[in-house]
Design a protein around this motif. Structure first.
Motif, PDB file in Angstrom:
ATOM      1  N   ASP B  30       0.835  -1.202   0.000  1.00 42.42           N
ATOM      2  CA  ASP B  30       0.000   0.000   0.000  1.00 42.42           C
ATOM      3  C   ASP B  30       0.871   1.253   0.000  1.00 42.42           C
ATOM      4  O   ASP B  30       0.671   2.162  -0.799  1.00 42.42           O
ATOM      5  CB  ASP B  30      -0.884   0.041   1.267  1.00 42.42           C
ATOM      6  CG  ASP B  30      -2.039  -0.947   1.193  1.00 42.42           C
ATOM      7  OD1 ASP B  30      -2.340  -1.433   0.091  1.00 42.42           O
ATOM      8  OD2 ASP B  30      -2.633  -1.233   2.253  1.00 42.42           O
ATOM      9  N   ALA B  31       1.833   1.256   0.909  1.00 47.70           N
ATOM     10  CA  ALA B  31       2.706   2.432   1.040  1.00 47.70           C
ATOM     11  C   ALA B  31       3.543   2.623  -0.219  1.00 47.70           C
ATOM     12  O   ALA B  31       3.752   3.753  -0.680  1.00 47.70           O
ATOM     13  CB  ALA B  31       3.610   2.272   2.258  1.00 47.70           C
ATOM     14  N   ALA B  32       4.003   1.511  -0.804  1.00 44.38           N
ATOM     15  CA  ALA B  32       4.828   1.599  -2.012  1.00 44.38           C
ATOM     16  C   ALA B  32       4.028   2.184  -3.173  1.00 44.38           C
ATOM     17  O   ALA B  32       4.523   3.024  -3.926  1.00 44.38           O
ATOM     18  CB  ALA B  32       5.370   0.228  -2.374  1.00 44.38           C
ATOM     19  N   VAL B  33       2.770   1.753  -3.295  1.00 49.91           N
ATOM     20  CA  VAL B  33       1.911   2.292  -4.357  1.00 49.91           C
ATOM     21  C   VAL B  33       1.700   3.784  -4.120  1.00 49.91           C
ATOM     22  O   VAL B  33       1.798   4.593  -5.051  1.00 49.91           O
ATOM     23  CB  VAL B  33       0.557   1.549  -4.410  1.00 49.91           C
ATOM     24  CG1 VAL B  33      -0.404   2.249  -5.357  1.00 49.91           C
ATOM     25  CG2 VAL B  33       0.748   0.100  -4.837  1.00 49.91           C
ATOM     26  N   ARG B  34       1.437   4.145  -2.862  1.00 47.68           N
ATOM     27  CA  ARG B  34       1.220   5.553  -2.515  1.00 47.68           C
ATOM     28  C   ARG B  34       2.434   6.399  -2.893  1.00 47.68           C
ATOM     29  O   ARG B  34       2.314   7.445  -3.532  1.00 47.68           O
ATOM     30  CB  ARG B  34       0.952   5.655  -1.012  1.00 47.68           C
ATOM     31  CG  ARG B  34       0.069   6.787  -0.579  1.00 47.68           C
ATOM     32  CD  ARG B  34      -0.514   6.555   0.820  1.00 47.68           C
ATOM     33  NE  ARG B  34       0.492   6.225   1.819  1.00 47.68           N
ATOM     34  CZ  ARG B  34       0.444   5.154   2.615  1.00 47.68           C
ATOM     35  NH1 ARG B  34      -0.544   4.293   2.514  1.00 47.68           N
ATOM     36  NH2 ARG B  34       1.390   4.932   3.500  1.00 47.68           N
ATOM     37  N   ALA B  50      10.469   2.327   4.189  1.00 49.49           N
ATOM     38  CA  ALA B  50      10.469   1.862   5.573  1.00 49.49           C
ATOM     39  C   ALA B  50      10.089   3.014   6.514  1.00 49.49           C
ATOM     40  O   ALA B  50       9.275   2.830   7.425  1.00 49.49           O
ATOM     41  CB  ALA B  50      11.839   1.313   5.936  1.00 49.49           C
ATOM     42  N   ALA B  51      10.655   4.189   6.274  1.00 48.03           N
ATOM     43  CA  ALA B  51      10.366   5.349   7.111  1.00 48.03           C
ATOM     44  C   ALA B  51       8.878   5.680   7.061  1.00 48.03           C
ATOM     45  O   ALA B  51       8.271   6.028   8.076  1.00 48.03           O
ATOM     46  CB  ALA B  51      11.198   6.538   6.656  1.00 48.03           C
ATOM     47  N   GLU B  52       8.296   5.557   5.862  1.00 44.15           N
ATOM     48  CA  GLU B  52       6.859   5.800   5.669  1.00 44.15           C
ATOM     49  C   GLU B  52       6.031   4.899   6.587  1.00 44.15           C
ATOM     50  O   GLU B  52       4.951   5.254   7.030  1.00 44.15           O
ATOM     51  CB  GLU B  52       6.511   5.519   4.197  1.00 44.15           C
ATOM     52  CG  GLU B  52       5.124   5.925   3.772  1.00 44.15           C
ATOM     53  CD  GLU B  52       5.019   7.401   3.435  1.00 44.15           C
ATOM     54  OE1 GLU B  52       6.061   8.098   3.510  1.00 44.15           O
ATOM     55  OE2 GLU B  52       3.909   7.849   3.109  1.00 44.15           O
TER      56      GLU B  52
END
Lengths: 238, 238
Positions: B30-34, B50-52
């Motif tokens: 999810d975060a990677a897509v964002r 990772a920080a996200e």
DNA sequence: ACCTGAACACCGTTCAAGT
DNA sequence: ACCTGAACACCGTTCAAGT
């Protein structure tokens, strides 16, 4: 013992005093082209290039500039090696000849095709090629559309070479889906996927066939592009 | 003061004990897509991802794998968002519809088009699309050539989107040759270059025109490709 | 002007240690 | 099993100092 960051053969005395060749912009670019032929444009780093010259990274900056500047200089050399086809040829043949030689030259310098798509028109050595190409299309009757048509042909060619470069590079090696394709070959519920599976399985198992396929795909792309433009030309002329 | 390598909001106690959400593969993707929508696929690093998540880089490895694995997961999400056009359409219209939606989806996720060219067929979510596409061409009469023709269309589309992505990215920003093009406009000794200079100068100076040009070029490429294949189909049948 | 040598601020990836 | 925290071996780029 020397620090590991010191370049091979380094010496505290000056280059001249130790009989090492002085570094010039031309010699830096020579080395960059050599490394590109051998390992591809993404296969060497600025530090490696400096090491090749027996110098520190900062020396490259001093004579040429940052990595992009070195890459642009390499592009210029690569394009400079192209000959312009005989202007007496019909426009389709002229492009077939140009683009098949372009593929050979770009493939010999892996990674350059990717840059050529965007920077090609800005490379000094490409000016004559661009002029002749657009002129062929103007003479053929493409009118205002000539630059667009030229862009289409040049971009298509460079992009398909980029695909080949990427396939050889690290990008593709991590993925062997031979088994996966094999599994789809008999899926009568997915006839399109089955056809694709049969084709790909053969390409991946019979040795040497994959290279031939990409050559074929390139020629197929160029031919379809030219055919499509021929259809378009008939429409323009009414 | 905390070490700068500790993730934001980190705590020596477990995630559950501090009320932080547990990290799952899905949440990582999810975060990677964002991040991809926001900054492009090359615009974020594993450390940033990772920080996200408020976690250490090793956490991404634990749940998904290395950077390539995360990228492949993102590709799957992106392709999954595509709808298959109505199979009742003529094959040319079917592809026009598919490829114009493909462009929108890929452009919303900058950098994914480049991977799609090579890995598209291996993305799980692309199986149905590939099957339907090849089937359209089989039904149209391309026979053995159907997979080749499909490959040509898909690759062309992805490659032209890649060109747009690269143009927006850092690759292109370093080069403003508006002045250079302007200088060529009146070179009657280089009529092709002059035509190119006029076109490019207009594109670079009139605001908003450049985006429209790339949209136009994409549609032009898809249309010429389809026209070329139509010509080829007549040859096969004839 | 040309080169040295080191530093800075990053990467992706790995791994022993904790809970 | 999941996460911490640090380390490793790299990058491109910059810069004061030497000759």
């Amino acid at each position: 013992m020397r620090s590991s960051s010191a370049p091979a053969g380094s010496d505290t005395r000056s280059r001249a005093a130790t009989g090492r060749q002085a570094i010039t912009a031309e010699r830096v670019i020579d080395a960059a082209v050599r490394l590109t032929v051998e390992h591809g444009l993404e296969g060497w780093t600025l530090r490696r290039l400096a090491a090749e010259l027996g110098a520190y990274p900062a020396v490259v900056y001093h004579h040429v500039g940052d990595r992009d500047a070195v890459v642009c200089a390499v592009l210029d050399r690569v394009v400079g090696g192209l000959r312009v086809p005989d202007p007496g040829l019909p426009w389709q043949e002229w492009f077939v000849e140009l683009l098949s030689e372009l593929r050979v030259v770009l493939r010999r310098h892996p990674g350059t095709a990717r840059w050529m798509v965007l920077f090609g028109p800005s490379v000094q050595a490409a000016t004559e090629l661009l002029d002749r190409g657009v002129r062929m299309l103007l003479d053929a009757g493409f009118g205002e559309e000539s630059t667009l048509a030229y862009h289409l042909l040049a971009a298509t060619a460079c992009q398909f070479v980029t695909m080949e470069d990427d396939r050889d590079g690290s990008l593709a090696e991590r993925l062997d889906n031979t088994e996966e394709y094999a599994a789809y070959r008999d899926r009568s519920d997915l006839p399109g996927m089955a056809a694709h599976g049969r084709t790909m399985h053969r390409l991946l198992t019979e040795p040497g066939l994959l290279d031939a396929y990409f050559t074929h795909l390139y020629d197929y792309a160029v031919r379809r592009c030219l055919d499509g433009l021929t259809t378009r030309l008939a429409d323009i002329r009414g």
